[in-house]
Motif scaffolding. Structure first.
Motif, PDB file in Angstrom:
ATOM      1  N   ILE A 187     -22.223 -10.515  -3.739  1.00 24.02           N
ATOM      2  CA  ILE A 187     -20.870  -9.971  -3.652  1.00 24.02           C
ATOM      3  C   ILE A 187     -20.353  -9.707  -5.058  1.00 24.02           C
ATOM      4  O   ILE A 187     -20.296 -10.604  -5.892  1.00 24.02           O
ATOM      5  N   SER A 188     -19.994  -8.463  -5.316  1.00 17.93           N
ATOM      6  CA  SER A 188     -19.330  -8.103  -6.572  1.00 17.93           C
ATOM      7  C   SER A 188     -18.120  -7.264  -6.213  1.00 17.93           C
ATOM      8  O   SER A 188     -18.095  -6.566  -5.184  1.00 17.93           O
ATOM      9  N   PHE A 189     -17.097  -7.313  -7.052  1.00 16.42           N
ATOM     10  CA  PHE A 189     -15.816  -6.714  -6.712  1.00 16.42           C
ATOM     11  C   PHE A 189     -15.603  -5.373  -7.415  1.00 16.42           C
ATOM     12  O   PHE A 189     -15.937  -5.202  -8.584  1.00 16.42           O
ATOM     13  N   ASN A 190     -15.033  -4.439  -6.649  1.00 17.14           N
ATOM     14  CA  ASN A 190     -14.509  -3.198  -7.207  1.00 17.14           C
ATOM     15  C   ASN A 190     -12.988  -3.365  -7.280  1.00 17.14           C
ATOM     16  O   ASN A 190     -12.354  -3.717  -6.287  1.00 17.14           O
ATOM     17  N   LYS A 191     -12.408  -3.101  -8.423  1.00 15.33           N
ATOM     18  CA  LYS A 191     -10.978  -3.344  -8.575  1.00 15.33           C
ATOM     19  C   LYS A 191     -10.120  -2.309  -7.853  1.00 15.33           C
ATOM     20  O   LYS A 191      -8.961  -2.565  -7.553  1.00 15.33           O
ATOM     21  N   ASP A 192     -10.670  -1.146  -7.591  1.00 17.49           N
ATOM     22  CA  ASP A 192      -9.912  -0.095  -6.913  1.00 17.49           C
ATOM     23  C   ASP A 192     -10.455   0.102  -5.510  1.00 17.49           C
ATOM     24  O   ASP A 192     -11.660   0.070  -5.278  1.00 17.49           O
ATOM     25  N   LYS A 193      -9.542   0.331  -4.559  1.00 14.76           N
ATOM     26  CA  LYS A 193      -9.972   0.608  -3.196  1.00 14.76           C
ATOM     27  C   LYS A 193     -10.684   1.953  -3.141  1.00 14.76           C
ATOM     28  O   LYS A 193     -10.165   2.954  -3.642  1.00 14.76           O
ATOM     29  N   PRO A 194     -11.866   2.001  -2.548  1.00 16.01           N
ATOM     30  CA  PRO A 194     -12.563   3.287  -2.442  1.00 16.01           C
ATOM     31  C   PRO A 194     -11.853   4.211  -1.460  1.00 16.01           C
ATOM     32  O   PRO A 194     -11.471   3.792  -0.374  1.00 16.01           O
ATOM     33  N   ILE A 195     -11.662   5.468  -1.843  1.00  9.09           N
ATOM     34  CA  ILE A 195     -11.016   6.412  -0.934  1.00  9.09           C
ATOM     35  C   ILE A 195     -12.003   6.826   0.154  1.00  9.09           C
ATOM     36  O   ILE A 195     -11.703   6.777   1.335  1.00  9.09           O
ATOM     37  N   TYR A 196     -13.172   7.233  -0.257  1.00  5.23           N
ATOM     38  CA  TYR A 196     -14.205   7.552   0.726  1.00  5.23           C
ATOM     39  C   TYR A 196     -15.552   7.395   0.047  1.00  5.23           C
ATOM     40  O   TYR A 196     -15.808   8.010  -0.973  1.00  5.23           O
ATOM     41  N   ASP A 197     -16.381   6.568   0.631  1.00  5.99           N
ATOM     42  CA  ASP A 197     -17.702   6.344   0.059  1.00  5.99           C
ATOM     43  C   ASP A 197     -18.585   5.796   1.166  1.00  5.99           C
ATOM     44  O   ASP A 197     -18.183   4.905   1.912  1.00  5.99           O
ATOM     45  N   MET A 198     -19.779   6.305   1.290  1.00  6.15           N
ATOM     46  CA  MET A 198     -20.701   5.837   2.315  1.00  6.15           C
ATOM     47  C   MET A 198     -21.201   4.430   2.021  1.00  6.15           C
ATOM     48  O   MET A 198     -21.649   3.719   2.909  1.00  6.15           O
ATOM     49  N   ASN A 199     -21.108   4.019   0.760  1.00 10.88           N
ATOM     50  CA  ASN A 199     -21.597   2.699   0.388  1.00 10.88           C
ATOM     51  C   ASN A 199     -20.562   1.625   0.707  1.00 10.88           C
ATOM     52  O   ASN A 199     -19.393   1.903   0.956  1.00 10.88           O
ATOM     53  N   GLU A 200     -21.021   0.391   0.679  1.00 15.03           N
ATOM     54  CA  GLU A 200     -20.150  -0.750   0.951  1.00 15.03           C
ATOM     55  C   GLU A 200     -19.501  -1.222  -0.340  1.00 15.03           C
ATOM     56  O   GLU A 200     -20.150  -1.299  -1.377  1.00 15.03           O
ATOM     57  N   HIS A 201     -18.222  -1.544  -0.280  1.00 13.62           N
ATOM     58  CA  HIS A 201     -17.482  -2.035  -1.428  1.00 13.62           C
ATOM     59  C   HIS A 201     -16.758  -3.321  -1.055  1.00 13.62           C
ATOM     60  O   HIS A 201     -16.295  -3.471   0.080  1.00 13.62           O
ATOM     61  N   SER A 202     -16.636  -4.212  -2.004  1.00 11.79           N
ATOM     62  CA  SER A 202     -15.869  -5.441  -1.803  1.00 11.79           C
ATOM     63  C   SER A 202     -14.663  -5.433  -2.736  1.00 11.79           C
ATOM     64  O   SER A 202     -14.798  -5.171  -3.937  1.00 11.79           O
ATOM     65  N   ILE A 203     -13.502  -5.729  -2.170  1.00 15.05           N
ATOM     66  CA  ILE A 203     -12.243  -5.750  -2.912  1.00 15.05           C
ATOM     67  C   ILE A 203     -11.626  -7.138  -2.755  1.00 15.05           C
ATOM     68  O   ILE A 203     -11.710  -7.747  -1.686  1.00 15.05           O
ATOM     69  N   LEU A 204     -11.013  -7.653  -3.806  1.00 16.40           N
ATOM     70  CA  LEU A 204     -10.264  -8.907  -3.728  1.00 16.40           C
ATOM     71  C   LEU A 204      -8.829  -8.566  -3.347  1.00 16.40           C
ATOM     72  O   LEU A 204      -8.123  -7.881  -4.098  1.00 16.40           O
ATOM     73  N   GLU A 205      -8.400  -9.017  -2.169  1.00 14.29           N
ATOM     74  CA  GLU A 205      -7.060  -8.719  -1.666  1.00 14.29           C
ATOM     75  C   GLU A 205      -6.395 -10.011  -1.197  1.00 14.29           C
ATOM     76  O   GLU A 205      -7.049 -11.055  -1.062  1.00 14.29           O
ATOM     77  N   SER A 206      -5.104  -9.924  -0.931  1.00 11.21           N
ATOM     78  CA  SER A 206      -4.372 -11.122  -0.500  1.00 11.21           C
ATOM     79  C   SER A 206      -3.329 -10.772   0.542  1.00 11.21           C
ATOM     80  O   SER A 206      -2.797  -9.655   0.588  1.00 11.21           O
ATOM     81  N   VAL A 207      -3.051 -11.748   1.389  1.00 10.85           N
ATOM     82  CA  VAL A 207      -1.913 -11.730   2.302  1.00 10.85           C
ATOM     83  C   VAL A 207      -1.147 -13.007   2.046  1.00 10.85           C
ATOM     84  O   VAL A 207      -1.659 -14.105   2.311  1.00 10.85           O
ATOM     85  N   GLY A 208       0.049 -12.891   1.505  1.00  9.03           N
ATOM     86  CA  GLY A 208       0.770 -14.087   1.102  1.00  9.03           C
ATOM     87  C   GLY A 208      -0.001 -14.819   0.020  1.00  9.03           C
ATOM     88  O   GLY A 208      -0.390 -14.243  -0.997  1.00  9.03           O
ATOM     89  N   THR A 211      -2.951 -16.308   0.609  1.00 11.07           N
ATOM     90  CA  THR A 211      -4.359 -16.359   1.000  1.00 11.07           C
ATOM     91  C   THR A 211      -5.098 -15.162   0.416  1.00 11.07           C
ATOM     92  O   THR A 211      -4.700 -14.013   0.632  1.00 11.07           O
ATOM     93  N   PHE A 212      -6.182 -15.431  -0.327  1.00 10.48           N
ATOM     94  CA  PHE A 212      -7.011 -14.360  -0.879  1.00 10.48           C
ATOM     95  C   PHE A 212      -8.228 -14.133   0.016  1.00 10.48           C
ATOM     96  O   PHE A 212      -8.718 -15.066   0.664  1.00 10.48           O
ATOM     97  N   PHE A 213      -8.696 -12.893   0.016  1.00 11.99           N
ATOM     98  CA  PHE A 213      -9.813 -12.491   0.874  1.00 11.99           C
ATOM     99  C   PHE A 213     -10.820 -11.659   0.078  1.00 11.99           C
ATOM    100  O   PHE A 213     -10.445 -10.945  -0.859  1.00 11.99           O
ATOM    101  N   ILE A 214     -12.066 -11.733   0.519  1.00 10.59           N
ATOM    102  CA  ILE A 214     -13.047 -10.708   0.186  1.00 10.59           C
ATOM    103  C   ILE A 214     -12.921  -9.654   1.278  1.00 10.59           C
ATOM    104  O   ILE A 214     -13.211  -9.920   2.448  1.00 10.59           O
ATOM    105  N   SER A 215     -12.449  -8.473   0.912  1.00 11.92           N
ATOM    106  CA  SER A 215     -12.313  -7.380   1.877  1.00 11.92           C
ATOM    107  C   SER A 215     -13.483  -6.430   1.706  1.00 11.92           C
ATOM    108  O   SER A 215     -13.708  -5.906   0.611  1.00 11.92           O
ATOM    109  N   ILE A 216     -14.213  -6.207   2.777  1.00 16.27           N
ATOM    110  CA  ILE A 216     -15.391  -5.344   2.742  1.00 16.27           C
ATOM    111  C   ILE A 216     -15.028  -3.990   3.342  1.00 16.27           C
ATOM    112  O   ILE A 216     -14.605  -3.905   4.493  1.00 16.27           O
ATOM    113  N   TYR A 217     -15.168  -2.961   2.517  1.00 18.72           N
ATOM    114  CA  TYR A 217     -14.857  -1.590   2.930  1.00 18.72           C
ATOM    115  C   TYR A 217     -16.138  -0.817   3.161  1.00 18.72           C
ATOM    116  O   TYR A 217     -17.094  -0.926   2.400  1.00 18.72           O
ATOM    117  N   ARG A 218     -16.129  -0.006   4.208  1.00 22.43           N
ATOM    118  CA  ARG A 218     -17.209   0.944   4.455  1.00 22.43           C
ATOM    119  C   ARG A 218     -16.570   2.295   4.768  1.00 22.43           C
ATOM    120  O   ARG A 218     -15.641   2.366   5.578  1.00 22.43           O
TER     121      ARG A 218
END
Length: 204
Positions: A138-159, A161-168
């Protein structure tokens, strides 16, 4: 006799704590689970349940929990079974044309993440994730990908609580809550099955 009464009292206290549904709960997805939205969070407070699309509130309903049955707007949602005070399973029935189907969905209580260094420091590192037969870096991309076929992981939070958010394809598909983040790595929880939590050490 006093010992017996004391044990009963402790059991009663533990049971009440396990039945405490207040707070925010993340819906846990496995490989066969599909939901709209992709990431569902439920918040129970007093007699109100709010449903979120991750951090965006969608609906607010009245709820009550009676003898393990969850009622939402006076309609039964299903049977709540507490696995422990941080996780419960919701069993709901859906009537198909031919036969009745029972769906089981787990929810995990969201807790404030214990951050022992800041967000930027976490994002500098990559982490070795291993859960049962699944392994990945797991490595983090600091910016949310707009559109990419590859998988990206972003560090995000709700309140808090921090999460590893996986974007596809630019869409948030899965989130993994972080219990602790230290100079050694991260402890993650909310896995689809046992073990319910894993240690992801820093990849050196």
């Amino acid at each position: 006799m006093k010992t017996y009464i004391f044990i009963i009292a402790l059991f009663g206290i533990y049971t009440m704590r396990c039945q405490d549904i207040s707070g925010k709960w993340l819906q846990i997805k496995n490989g066969d689970t599909h939901s709209i939205p992709n990431v569902v969070i439920l918040e129970f407070q007093d007699d109100t349940m709010v449903q979120y699309d991750f951090d965006k509130p969608m609906f607010s309903h009245q709820f009550r929990l009676v003898d393990g049955e969850l009622f939402v707007n006076n309609h039964i949602w299903g049977k709540v079974s507490f696995i422990n005070n941080l996780r419960f399973s919701l069993s709901a029935k859906a009537n198909k044309k031919i036969k009745e189907t029972v769906f089981n969905m787990d929810y995990v209580r969201l807790m404030p993440t214990d951050l022992q260094f800041n967000k930027d420091e976490i994002e500098k590192h990559s982490y070795n994730f291993k859960w049962n037969n699944e392994e990945k870096i797991i490595s983090f991309n600091k910016d949310k990908p707009i559109y990419d076929m590859n998988e990206h992981s972003i560090l995000e939070s709700v309140g808090f609580t921090f999460f590893i958010s996986i974007y596809r394809n630019g869409i948030r598909e899965i989130v993994i809550p972080i219990k602790t983040a230290t100079s050694a790595g991260m402890e993650l929880y909310g896995m689809p099955g046992k073990p319910y939590s894993v240690i992801a050490p820093i990849n050196k």
